[in-house]
Design a protein around this motif. Structure first.
Motif, PDB file in Angstrom:
ATOM      1  N   GLN A  45       0.723  -1.271   0.264  1.00 32.44           N
ATOM      2  CA  GLN A  45      -0.322  -0.313   0.001  1.00 32.44           C
ATOM      3  C   GLN A  45       0.579   1.488   0.519  1.00 32.44           C
ATOM      4  OE1 GLN A  45      -2.536  -0.501   3.086  1.00 32.44           O
ATOM      5  NE2 GLN A  45      -0.609   0.256   5.074  1.00 32.44           N
ATOM      6  N   PHE A  46       2.045   0.907   0.365  1.00 27.16           N
ATOM      7  CA  PHE A  46       3.365   1.790   0.082  1.00 27.16           C
ATOM      8  C   PHE A  46       3.761   2.372  -1.364  1.00 27.16           C
ATOM      9  CE2 PHE A  46       2.861   0.329   4.607  1.00 27.16           C
ATOM     10  CZ  PHE A  46       2.019   1.926   5.083  1.00 27.16           C
ATOM     11  N   SER A  47       3.549   2.017  -2.372  1.00 26.55           N
ATOM     12  CA  SER A  47       3.721   1.722  -3.712  1.00 26.55           C
ATOM     13  C   SER A  47       2.550   2.710  -4.195  1.00 26.55           C
ATOM     14  CB  SER A  47       4.341   0.084  -4.153  1.00 26.55           C
ATOM     15  OG  SER A  47       4.818   0.246  -5.216  1.00 26.55           O
ATOM     16  N   LEU A  48       3.712   3.474  -4.808  1.00 24.05           N
ATOM     17  CA  LEU A  48       3.567   4.412  -5.786  1.00 24.05           C
ATOM     18  C   LEU A  48       3.535   4.215  -6.876  1.00 24.05           C
ATOM     19  CD1 LEU A  48       5.228   7.314  -4.296  1.00 24.05           C
ATOM     20  CD2 LEU A  48       2.885   6.759  -3.660  1.00 24.05           C
ATOM     21  N   GLU A  49       3.875   3.316  -7.672  1.00 22.03           N
ATOM     22  CA  GLU A  49       4.260   2.779  -8.654  1.00 22.03           C
ATOM     23  C   GLU A  49       3.778   1.269  -9.096  1.00 22.03           C
ATOM     24  OE1 GLU A  49       7.495   2.277 -10.864  1.00 22.03           O
ATOM     25  OE2 GLU A  49       8.162   4.293  -9.973  1.00 22.03           O
ATOM     26  N   SER A  50       2.067   1.346  -9.845  1.00 25.42           N
ATOM     27  CA  SER A  50       1.387  -0.841 -10.040  1.00 25.42           C
ATOM     28  C   SER A  50       2.428  -1.071 -11.262  1.00 25.42           C
ATOM     29  CB  SER A  50       0.370   0.016 -11.050  1.00 25.42           C
ATOM     30  OG  SER A  50       0.713   0.602 -11.765  1.00 25.42           O
TER      31      SER A  50
END
Length: 185
Positions: free
Chosen positions: A119-124
């Protein structure tokens, strides 16, 4: 009726006789052993394919835990490692709807969601990437914010995690934390 104490003594002497070097009775020598199946530990029975060249069995299914934004627990999905990220998203949405979990998803279309490492990762993650190449089995699924599904997601109180981060980065200046500090003289 035999006395319980004498009955126990008889059993104790029979059991201890084997420890004193006496030969076991014929009933102990003729114990039947269960028949075993030599194929019990074969790769077919374990759900694994034949061993690869390095001697280890090749994995045919992987268990993935995908947490959907706003839900309480992860959705567990069993998939082949040759599948792609798009297949995992579709299977996760299908399983979430099948289990009738809450909160209800704004749409059942898998293309309306992005898969992230956490949930803290900005890139999909790239939709064409193979699952075996990802290096993880725990993921986070959140709605994709785009012009096509803005009205679908408007009813939802939560917006896409990547768009929230982008909006916060645009709106904040280098000294935005000053507005929270009270200056007293």
């Amino acid at each position: 009726m035999p006395n319980p104490k004498s009955y126990r003594k008889g059993k104790l002497t029979e059991k201890s006789s084997s420890f004193h070097g006496e030969k076991p009775s014929k009933t102990a020598a003729t114990l039947r052993r269960p028949k075993t199946d030599p194929e019990l530990l074969s790769f077919k029975n374990l759900g694994l394919s034949a061993p690869s060249l390095d001697g280890r069995p090749k994995m045919t299914k992987l268990l993935f835990n995908v947490t959907i934004q706003g839900s309480l627990g992860p959705v567990q999905v069993l998939m082949s490692p040759d599948m792609t990220v798009a297949d995992l998203v579709a299977a996760t949405v299908r399983q979430y709807l099948k289990e009738a979990r809450r909160p209800i998803l704004p749409t059942a279309d898998p293309s309306a969601f992005d898969l992230h490492y956490s949930q803290f990762s900005l890139e999909s993650l790239n939709e064409d990437e193979k699952l075996i190449a990802l290096g993880s089995r725990n993921f986070f699924l959140c709605p994709r914010k785009s012009e096509d599904n803005d009205d679908l997601l408007a009813s939802s109180s939560s917006s896409s995690c990547s768009t929230q981060a982008k909006e916060n980065a645009k709106s904040s200046s280098g000294f935005s934390w000053f507005k929270f500090i009270e200056f007293r003289i």
